[in-house]
Design a protein around this motif. Structure first.
Motif, short mmCIF file in Angstrom:
data_model
loop_
_atom_site.label_atom_id
_atom_site.label_comp_id
_atom_site.label_asym_id
_atom_site.label_seq_id
_atom_site.Cartn_x
_atom_site.Cartn_y
_atom_site.Cartn_z
N THR A 248 -45.56 15.61 -10.28
CA THR A 248 -45.71 16.78 -9.43
C THR A 248 -44.66 17.04 -8.79
OG1 THR A 248 -47.76 15.50 -8.62
CG2 THR A 248 -47.16 17.54 -7.36
N GLY A 284 -47.45 14.54 -5.10
CA GLY A 284 -48.06 13.60 -5.64
C GLY A 284 -49.45 14.27 -6.28
N THR A 285 -50.05 13.72 -7.39
CA THR A 285 -51.24 14.23 -8.16
C THR A 285 -52.24 14.31 -7.31
OG1 THR A 285 -50.61 13.18 -10.33
CG2 THR A 285 -53.04 13.90 -9.91
C1 LIG Z 1 -47.85 8.10 -8.66
C2 LIG Z 1 -46.94 8.18 -7.64
C3 LIG Z 1 -46.37 9.14 -7.08
C4 LIG Z 1 -46.84 10.53 -7.50
O1 LIG Z 1 -46.54 10.72 -8.67
P1 LIG Z 1 -47.32 11.95 -9.37
O2 LIG Z 1 -47.08 11.96 -10.90
O3 LIG Z 1 -46.83 13.23 -8.80
O4 LIG Z 1 -48.79 11.90 -9.15
C5 LIG Z 1 -45.33 8.95 -6.45
N1 LIG Z 1 -45.09 7.80 -5.76
C6 LIG Z 1 -45.44 6.65 -5.98
C7 LIG Z 1 -45.01 5.41 -5.69
C8 LIG Z 1 -46.47 6.83 -7.10
O5 LIG Z 1 -46.89 5.50 -7.43
#
Ligand SMILES: *Cc1c(COP(=O)(O)O)cnc(C)c1O
Length: 341
Positions: A248, A284-285
């Motif tokens: 993201t 984040g997603t």
């Molecule tokens: C999954 C995650 C994210 C976000 O990642 P995306 O690919 O945008 O979903 C950020 N930080 C951590 C620690 C994660 O595990």
């Protein structure tokens, strides 16, 4: 087959069992053919590597119904390669990217009735993961692994609008220098639970984790990366080897630069410069961007000018553009959208 009769806007963010999930096993030094199953339970030996030494990695992405009625995923190739990187760091055999993409397509198609309709705000969350399935008692990598993908519909992340969050600077560390902070592994979450529960008990929504070596720089929260908007309207995001490379975030950086004409800088961000920023968001997603209104550093309040009532204007523009690309109302860069059906 017909769409499930759910109140999509109010299904919340929990796990809901759907009909089909994908399973592939690794043994005798290779990945076997995968298959769909209706069995939602996993049976492993009591001494399986996952149970004893936490050898596991995972991914998270979503399927959306676009405005013109297609079911799509967003940049799943990046999840595929990130999971291969995570696996290598944990001495697990990477699941091939092309098979990863096909497995997701298969599971989403098989569970198409669970993909929330366009405009509902809900999405189908997709969870690929793999774990050590054979017995390990002396500490070493397992011989056998299982790769699985399940899906579960999730409601709109922000019900009734995005309320800015209040974060606290944690006394706990998330990721050691040269450790596993940059890989998506359950172990990073297991050790963050105590910090999380503590933050919630103290009335905060999330932790801000600092770089453990100097406790000077901002890294990320337990499960989302930071973006900051400076007073000139440009985007700044922390650079560190121990941050999880959010898809993201990478997408927002591209959108900021190429769709919104913003300047984008990735650099170490000091805790003591946060008060100079105009807006702050977590990406984040799950939420795409959650606005942050305030960060509390041991009794000192850092309040962003965007306030506690709504997303800041630049954050909102980024959010609208990226979600528009995901939902098919704004043209996506080449290769960002994978049409499943
Ligand atoms: C999954 C995650 C994210 C976000 O990642 P995306 O690919 O945008 O979903 C950020 N930080 C951590 C620690 C994660 O595990």
């Amino acid at each position: 087959m017909a769409k499930k009769d759910l109140d999509w806007a109010n299904i919340g963010f929990g796990y809901r069992t759907t009909e089909f999930r994908y399973v592939a096993n690794y043994k005798d030094g290779q990945w076997q053919d995968g298959f769909l199953t209706e069995d939602a339970n996993v049976t492993v030996n009591e001494c399986a590597g996952i149970l004893q030494y936490c050898q596991e990695v995972f991914e998270g992405l979503k399927a959306y119904t676009t405005k013109d009625g297609h079911i799509v995923t967003f940049r799943p190739d990046l999840n595929a390669t990130r999971m291969m990187d995570s696996a290598l760091r944990l001495e697990m055999p990477p699941f091939p990217a092309e098979r990863f993409l096909e497995a997701i397509d298969e599971v989403v198609k098989a569970n198409a009735d669970w993909v929330p309709p366009y405009g509902s705000g809900a999405t189908l969350y997709i969870r690929p993961y793999m774990f050590a399935s054979s017995p390990v008692i002396g500490v070493k990598p397992a011989q056998e692994y299982q790769f699985r993908v399940f899906v579960t519909p999730v409601g709109p992340y922000f019900k009734g609008g995005a309320k800015p969050l209040t974060l606290c600077v944690s006394d706990f560390d998330r990721a050691a220098p040269n450790g596993t902070g940059h890989v998506k592994a359950g172990l990073n979450y297991a050790m963050s639970l105590h910090a999380n529960v503590t933050a919630h008990a103290n009335g905060y929504d999330e932790n801000v984790f600092l770089d453990p070596a100097t406790r000077t720089y901002v890294e990320e929260t337990g499960g989302a990366n930071f973006i900051f908007i400076d007073k000139e309207g440009n985007l700044v995001t922390p650079k560190s080897e121990s941050i999880l490379p959010s898809i993201t975030r990478r997408s927002l950086l591209y959108v900021a630069e190429h769709y919104l004409g913003m300047k984008v800088t990735e650099r170490p961000v000091r805790l003591d410069e946060l008060e100079n920023f105009a807006e702050c968001g977590l990406c984040g997603t799950a939420a795409v961007i959650s606005p942050v209104g305030k960060i509390v550093d041991h009794g000192k309040d850092i309040c962003f000018p965007s306030g506690m009532d709504a997303m800041g204007p630049v954050t909102q523009k980024l959010y609208d553009t990226l979600t528009g690309i995901q939902m098919g109302t704004i043209e996506a860069p080449e290769g960002w959208i994978r049409k499943i059906m």
